[in-house]
Design a protein around this motif. Structure first.
Motif, PDB file in Angstrom:
ATOM      1  N   ALA A 189       0.842  -1.201   0.000  1.00  0.00           N
ATOM      2  CA  ALA A 189       0.000   0.000   0.000  1.00  0.00           C
ATOM      3  C   ALA A 189       0.879   1.254   0.000  1.00  0.00           C
ATOM      4  CB  ALA A 189      -0.911   0.001   1.214  1.00  0.00           C
ATOM      5  N   PRO A 190       0.419   2.288  -0.678  1.00  0.00           N
ATOM      6  CA  PRO A 190       1.243   3.502  -0.716  1.00  0.00           C
ATOM      7  C   PRO A 190       1.392   4.079   0.691  1.00  0.00           C
ATOM      8  CG  PRO A 190      -0.951   3.942  -1.588  1.00  0.00           C
ATOM      9  CD  PRO A 190      -0.860   2.466  -1.350  1.00  0.00           C
ATOM     10  N   PRO A 191       2.509   4.723   0.984  1.00  0.00           N
ATOM     11  CA  PRO A 191       2.736   5.228   2.340  1.00  0.00           C
ATOM     12  C   PRO A 191       1.834   6.425   2.660  1.00  0.00           C
ATOM     13  CG  PRO A 191       4.499   5.928   0.882  1.00  0.00           C
ATOM     14  CD  PRO A 191       3.606   5.039   0.069  1.00  0.00           C
ATOM     15  N   PHE A 192       1.529   6.568   3.928  1.00  0.00           N
ATOM     16  CA  PHE A 192       0.810   7.770   4.369  1.00  0.00           C
ATOM     17  C   PHE A 192       1.765   8.953   4.331  1.00  0.00           C
ATOM     18  CE2 PHE A 192      -1.485   4.358   6.592  1.00  0.00           C
ATOM     19  CZ  PHE A 192      -2.779   4.670   6.243  1.00  0.00           C
ATOM     20  N   SER A 193       1.205  10.151   4.326  1.00  0.00           N
ATOM     21  CA  SER A 193       2.071  11.320   4.452  1.00  0.00           C
ATOM     22  C   SER A 193       2.757  11.202   5.808  1.00  0.00           C
ATOM     23  CB  SER A 193       1.269  12.622   4.430  1.00  0.00           C
ATOM     24  OG  SER A 193       0.108  12.475   3.662  1.00  0.00           O
ATOM     25  N   GLU A 194       3.945  11.739   5.871  1.00  0.00           N
ATOM     26  CA  GLU A 194       4.759  11.526   7.077  1.00  0.00           C
ATOM     27  C   GLU A 194       4.082  12.068   8.329  1.00  0.00           C
ATOM     28  OE1 GLU A 194       9.260  12.242   8.118  1.00  0.00           O
ATOM     29  OE2 GLU A 194       8.923  11.967   5.956  1.00  0.00           O
ATOM     30  N   GLY A 195       4.167  11.299   9.387  1.00  0.00           N
ATOM     31  CA  GLY A 195       3.667  11.733  10.688  1.00  0.00           C
ATOM     32  C   GLY A 195       2.153  11.799  10.789  1.00  0.00           C
ATOM     33  N   ILE A 196       1.439  11.186   9.852  1.00  0.00           N
ATOM     34  CA  ILE A 196      -0.011  11.352   9.842  1.00  0.00           C
ATOM     35  C   ILE A 196      -0.719  10.154  10.465  1.00  0.00           C
ATOM     36  CG2 ILE A 196      -0.859  10.351   7.664  1.00  0.00           C
ATOM     37  CD1 ILE A 196      -1.254  14.018   8.421  1.00  0.00           C
ATOM     38  N   TYR A 197      -0.036   9.012  10.457  1.00  0.00           N
ATOM     39  CA  TYR A 197      -0.650   7.792  10.945  1.00  0.00           C
ATOM     40  C   TYR A 197       0.157   7.255  12.117  1.00  0.00           C
ATOM     41  CZ  TYR A 197      -3.195   3.380  10.623  1.00  0.00           C
ATOM     42  OH  TYR A 197      -3.999   2.305  10.888  1.00  0.00           O
ATOM     43  N   PRO A 198      -0.400   6.658  13.126  1.00  0.00           N
ATOM     44  CA  PRO A 198      -1.831   6.438  13.357  1.00  0.00           C
ATOM     45  C   PRO A 198      -2.575   7.714  13.760  1.00  0.00           C
ATOM     46  CG  PRO A 198      -0.535   5.577  15.183  1.00  0.00           C
ATOM     47  CD  PRO A 198       0.442   6.034  14.143  1.00  0.00           C
ATOM     48  N   CYS A 199      -3.774   7.819  13.291  1.00  0.00           N
ATOM     49  CA  CYS A 199      -4.592   9.015  13.520  1.00  0.00           C
ATOM     50  C   CYS A 199      -4.877   9.208  15.016  1.00  0.00           C
ATOM     51  CB  CYS A 199      -5.915   8.899  12.781  1.00  0.00           C
ATOM     52  SG  CYS A 199      -5.763   8.260  11.120  1.00  0.00           S
ATOM     53  N   SER A 200      -4.974   8.036  15.686  1.00  0.00           N
ATOM     54  CA  SER A 200      -5.353   8.083  17.104  1.00  0.00           C
ATOM     55  C   SER A 200      -4.347   8.864  17.942  1.00  0.00           C
ATOM     56  CB  SER A 200      -5.480   6.664  17.645  1.00  0.00           C
ATOM     57  OG  SER A 200      -4.299   5.952  17.371  1.00  0.00           O
ATOM     58  N   GLU A 201      -3.148   8.946  17.459  1.00  0.00           N
ATOM     59  CA  GLU A 201      -2.105   9.632  18.216  1.00  0.00           C
ATOM     60  C   GLU A 201      -2.554  11.038  18.658  1.00  0.00           C
ATOM     61  OE1 GLU A 201       2.278   9.163  16.960  1.00  0.00           O
ATOM     62  OE2 GLU A 201       1.314   7.578  18.140  1.00  0.00           O
ATOM     63  N   CYS A 202      -3.173  11.760  17.738  1.00  0.00           N
ATOM     64  CA  CYS A 202      -3.687  13.092  18.100  1.00  0.00           C
ATOM     65  C   CYS A 202      -5.172  13.024  18.451  1.00  0.00           C
ATOM     66  CB  CYS A 202      -3.515  14.059  16.947  1.00  0.00           C
ATOM     67  SG  CYS A 202      -1.834  14.183  16.378  1.00  0.00           S
ATOM     68  N   HIS A 203      -5.914  12.255  17.626  1.00  0.00           N
ATOM     69  CA  HIS A 203      -7.371  12.343  17.736  1.00  0.00           C
ATOM     70  C   HIS A 203      -7.926  11.737  19.007  1.00  0.00           C
ATOM     71  CE1 HIS A 203      -8.646  14.311  14.025  1.00  0.00           C
ATOM     72  NE2 HIS A 203      -7.574  13.761  13.472  1.00  0.00           N
ATOM     73  N   ASP A 204      -7.187  10.821  19.640  1.00  0.00           N
ATOM     74  CA  ASP A 204      -7.702  10.231  20.874  1.00  0.00           C
ATOM     75  C   ASP A 204      -7.905  11.277  21.960  1.00  0.00           C
ATOM     76  OD1 ASP A 204      -8.085   7.760  19.984  1.00  0.00           O
ATOM     77  OD2 ASP A 204      -6.415   6.800  21.057  1.00  0.00           O
ATOM     78  N   ASP A 205      -7.107  12.321  21.911  1.00  0.00           N
ATOM     79  CA  ASP A 205      -7.238  13.361  22.931  1.00  0.00           C
ATOM     80  C   ASP A 205      -8.189  14.474  22.515  1.00  0.00           C
ATOM     81  OD1 ASP A 205      -5.275  11.909  24.124  1.00  0.00           O
ATOM     82  OD2 ASP A 205      -3.647  13.141  23.322  1.00  0.00           O
ATOM     83  N   LEU A 206      -8.699  14.382  21.296  1.00  0.00           N
ATOM     84  CA  LEU A 206      -9.574  15.468  20.811  1.00  0.00           C
ATOM     85  C   LEU A 206     -11.033  15.029  20.838  1.00  0.00           C
ATOM     86  CD1 LEU A 206      -7.516  16.550  17.678  1.00  0.00           C
ATOM     87  CD2 LEU A 206      -7.741  17.804  19.826  1.00  0.00           C
ATOM     88  N   GLU A 207     -11.862  15.967  21.120  1.00  0.00           N
ATOM     89  CA  GLU A 207     -13.281  15.664  21.056  1.00  0.00           C
ATOM     90  C   GLU A 207     -13.723  15.709  19.594  1.00  0.00           C
ATOM     91  OE1 GLU A 207     -17.153  17.366  23.187  1.00  0.00           O
ATOM     92  OE2 GLU A 207     -15.287  17.420  24.365  1.00  0.00           O
ATOM     93  N   VAL A 208     -14.633  14.819  19.256  1.00  0.00           N
ATOM     94  CA  VAL A 208     -15.069  14.789  17.859  1.00  0.00           C
ATOM     95  C   VAL A 208     -15.990  15.962  17.572  1.00  0.00           C
ATOM     96  CG1 VAL A 208     -16.199  13.432  16.074  1.00  0.00           C
ATOM     97  CG2 VAL A 208     -14.953  12.272  17.911  1.00  0.00           C
ATOM     98  N   ASN A 209     -15.673  16.680  16.524  1.00  0.00           N
ATOM     99  CA  ASN A 209     -16.511  17.794  16.109  1.00  0.00           C
ATOM    100  C   ASN A 209     -17.218  17.391  14.815  1.00  0.00           C
ATOM    101  OD1 ASN A 209     -17.582  20.125  15.121  1.00  0.00           O
ATOM    102  ND2 ASN A 209     -15.717  21.367  15.389  1.00  0.00           N
TER     103      ASN A 209
END
Ligand code: SF4
Lengths: 306, 179
Positions: free
Chosen positions: B47-67
Motif C-alpha cells: 500500500a502507498p505510504p501515508f504522508s509523514e507523521g499522519i498515521y496512526p490518527c489516534s495519536e492526536c485524535h484520541d485526545d480530541l473531542e469529535v466535532n
C-alpha cells in the motif's frame, strides 16, 4: 596470386549471399530493389528456412548468433527459440477511455525490443484524435507535443501490429519469411527476409517498419534477452514489427507496454482461456477492431472501459 | 459366429469406445485446466505510504473531542482540498469518528486502510468489478501466473482522484528528418 588477391576473392565470394543473388535476379527481371548490403555468411546463404531446419541445425545457428551479438555488444546474449505454449492464442485489448497519450509504451517497446535509435524506428504509434471527429485516422496527429497530456478535447489511440488472424502481410511475402505462429503471433525471420517490403504495402495499419539504414543501438541500452523471431538485433535491409514481446509472453510475462502503461490501459492474455482478462473484456465491454471492413480479423481490440 | 460370441464382441467394442471418449474428455479438461488462470496467485503491491507523521490518527485524535460539524479544516490537514464529490461529502463520511485509525462504509461497517477499495466500491461498483478481474487498473507479472495488482489509492488520490496529466515522451522524428 598474392595473398591479397586471394583475400579479395574470398571476400567477393562471401558477399555473394542468397539475398544478393535474389536481388540480382530480381533486378534483372526489372524490379526496383534496395541494393542494401547484407552481412550474412556463406552458411546463411545455403541454409534452409528456419522453420524447416532440424534441431541440431537450429542450435548451431542460435549459438552462432549468440556469439556474434555478444561480441558486437560486449554483453552475454541469449537468443531463445522457445516454441508456443500449448493451448494459447494471444489477444490484446487497449482501453481508449484510459489512454492519456503519454508515449511511455512507445519507448518501453523500443528498449525491450531493440529498435534502432538511429535511424529511428518505433513499433508503436500513438495517434492523437479529436473528440469531435471520433476515430478518424486520416486527421490524426502522431507528432503532438504539448507540455502535458491528455489535452482537452482529444483522445489517444496507440497503434502497432494488430496481429491479424487473417494477415495480408504474410500472404504477399514472396519468400515466406513472415508467418503466423500457432499462438497467433505474426513473426519475421530476419535472416530470410529479402527486404522487398511487399508486406509493408499490404499491411493496412502501417505496423511494419523497414531498416533503411544500419540499425544503431547504444551498447548500454541493448536488451540481451532476445528471441530468434522477435527482438534479436536486426540488420540493414529487413522488415520488423511488434511480436507482442514474443520473448516475454512465451515465458508467461506480460508484454512490456502492458507493464509500463501508467494508467493500466493495456490488457493482454490468452483468448482460449475463458477466465482471462482479455475474455472478460470481449464479453463485457464495447469492443472494436481497426478497419474491420478489411476482414483482417485483428487479435488487437480497442475498448471503452467507461 | 454364435450369438453369444457376437454379444461378447459387441460389449468389448462398446466398452473400449466409451473408455476412449472418456479419456479424450479427460485430456481436454486437463488442457483447459492448465490454461486457466483462475488459480493464479494475485499479490497486492505494498500500500502507498501515508504522508509523514499522519498515521496512526489516534495519536492526536484520541485526545480530541469529535466535532461533527462540517467545516473547512484550518488547524491541521489544511493541505487536503477535497475534490471528490465535495458538495455532498466530507471527512467523516469515510473516516471513522469512533475508531480513529479506521475507515467506515456508509452502513457503519469498519474497514481498514488496507481494504480501502471496499469503500471506493460503494459508489464505483462497476469499476470495482472490473478491477477485481484485472480490467480496470494495472497488473504486472505473469499473464498465466503470479500477478501484482495495485490498489485504487496507488493511482488515485482519494481526496482528489482524477488522474493527473503527465509530460509526454518525445514525439517520433518526422519522416523527412529521419537519417
Ligand atoms: S503508456 Fe498507456 S497511457 Fe501512455 S500512451 Fe501508452 S497506452 Fe496510452
Amino acid at each position: 596470386m598474392t595473398t591479397n588477391d586471394k583475400h579479395n576473392k574470398t571476400d567477393k565470394f562471401k558477399k555473394f549471399t542468397r539475398k544478393n543473388f535474389l536481388e540480382t535476379a530480381a533486378s534483372a527481371a526489372g524490379f526496383m530493389l534496395t541494393g542494401c548490403k547484407f552481412d550474412s555468411s556463406l552458411e546463411e546463404l545455403f541454409r534452409q528456412k528456419f522453420r524447416t531446419l532440424s534441431e541440431a541445425e537450429k542450435k548451431e545457428i542460435i549459438d552462432r548468433l549468440e556469439k556474434k551479438y555478444s561480441k558486437k555488444y560486449g554483453k552475454k546474449f541469449k537468443v531463445s527459440r522457445k516454441e508456443p505454449i500449448e493451448g494459447t492464442l494471444f489477444g490484446y485489448a487497449l482501453d481508449l477511455s484510459r489512454c492519456i497519450g503519454c508515449r511511455r509504451c512507445v519507448y518501453a517497446c523500443v528498449k525491450e525490443n531493440n529498435q534502432s535509435r538511429k535511424p529511428q524506428i518505433h513499433w508503436i504509434q500513438v495517434l492523437q484524435m479529436e473528440d469531435e471527429k471520433g476515430t478518424d485516422l486520416f486527421h490524426s496527429d502522431v507528432h503532438y507535443n504539448p507540455p502535458k497530456v491528455p489535452e482537452e478535447g482529444h483522445f489517444y489511440m496507440p497503434v502497432a501490429c494488430q496481429q491479424c488472424r487473417n494477415p495480408q502481410c504474410t500472404t504477399v511475402c514472396p519468400v515466406k519469411a513472415t508467418w503466423q505462429e500457432p499462438d497467433g503471433i505474426v513473426v519475421v525471420d530476419y535472416n530470410w527476409c529479402i527486404g522487398c517490403r511487399n508486406c509493408m504495402a499490404a499491411c493496412p495499419y502501417g505496423a511494419r517498419h523497414f531498416n533503411w539504414g544500419e540499425p544503431h543501438i547504444p551498447q548500454d541500452e541493448i536488451n540481451p534477452n532476445t528471441h530468434y523471431l522477435g527482438n534479436r538485433p536486426r540488420m540493414k535491409g529487413v522488415v520488423e514489427k511488434c511480436t507482442f514481446c514474443i520473448q516475454r509472453v512465451r515465458i508467461g510475462k506480460y508484454p512490456s507496454c502492458v507493464e509500463i502503461c501508467p494508467v493500466g490501459a493495456r490488457k493482454f492474455g490468452n483468448l482460449l482461456d475463458p477466465e482471462s482478462e482479455i475474455r472478460y473484456i470481449l464479453k463485457n465491454k464495447r469492443v472494436f477492431v481497426l478497419k474491420e471492413e478489411l476482414n483482417t480479423q485483428p487479435k488487437f481490440y480497442y475498448f471503452f472501459g467507461i | 459366429m454364435t450369438k453369444k460370441s457376437k454379444f461378447i464382441y459387441l460389449t468389448i467394442i462398446i466398452f473400449f469406445t466409451a473408455a476412449a471418449i472418456a479419456g479424450l474428455k479427460h485430456k481436454r479438461k486437463k488442457i483447459l485446466r492448465k490454461r486457466s488462470s483462475k488459480k493464479s496467485i494475485e499479490i497486492p503491491v505494498k500500500a502507498p505510504p501515508f504522508s509523514e507523521g499522519i498515521y496512526p490518527c489516534s495519536e492526536c485524535h484520541d485526545d480530541l473531542e469529535v466535532n461533527y460539524k462540517r467545516r473547512k479544516l484550518v488547524d491541521e490537514h489544511d493541505n487536503i482540498v477535497l475534490k471528490h464529490d465535495e458538495k455532498n461529502r466530507w471527512c467523516l463520511d469515510c473516516h471513522s469518528a469512533a475508531k480513529r485509525n479506521w475507515l467506515h462504509l456508509a452502513g457503519g461497517k469498519l474497514v481498514s486502510f488496507k481494504e480501502s477499495y471496499k469503500l471506493c466500491g460503494q459508489c464505483h461498483g462497476p469499476k470495482l468489478r472490473d478491477w477485481k478481474r484485472g480490467v480496470h487498473g494495472k497488473r504486472t507479472g505473469y499473464w498465466n501466473g503470479k500477478k501484482k495488482y495495485l490498489l485504487c489509492v496507488h493511482c488515485h488520490n482519494p481526496h482528489d482522484p482524477k488522474f493527473k496529466p503527465l509530460k509526454p515522451l518525445p514525439p517520433p522524428v518526422r519522416q523527412e528528418n529521419i537519417k
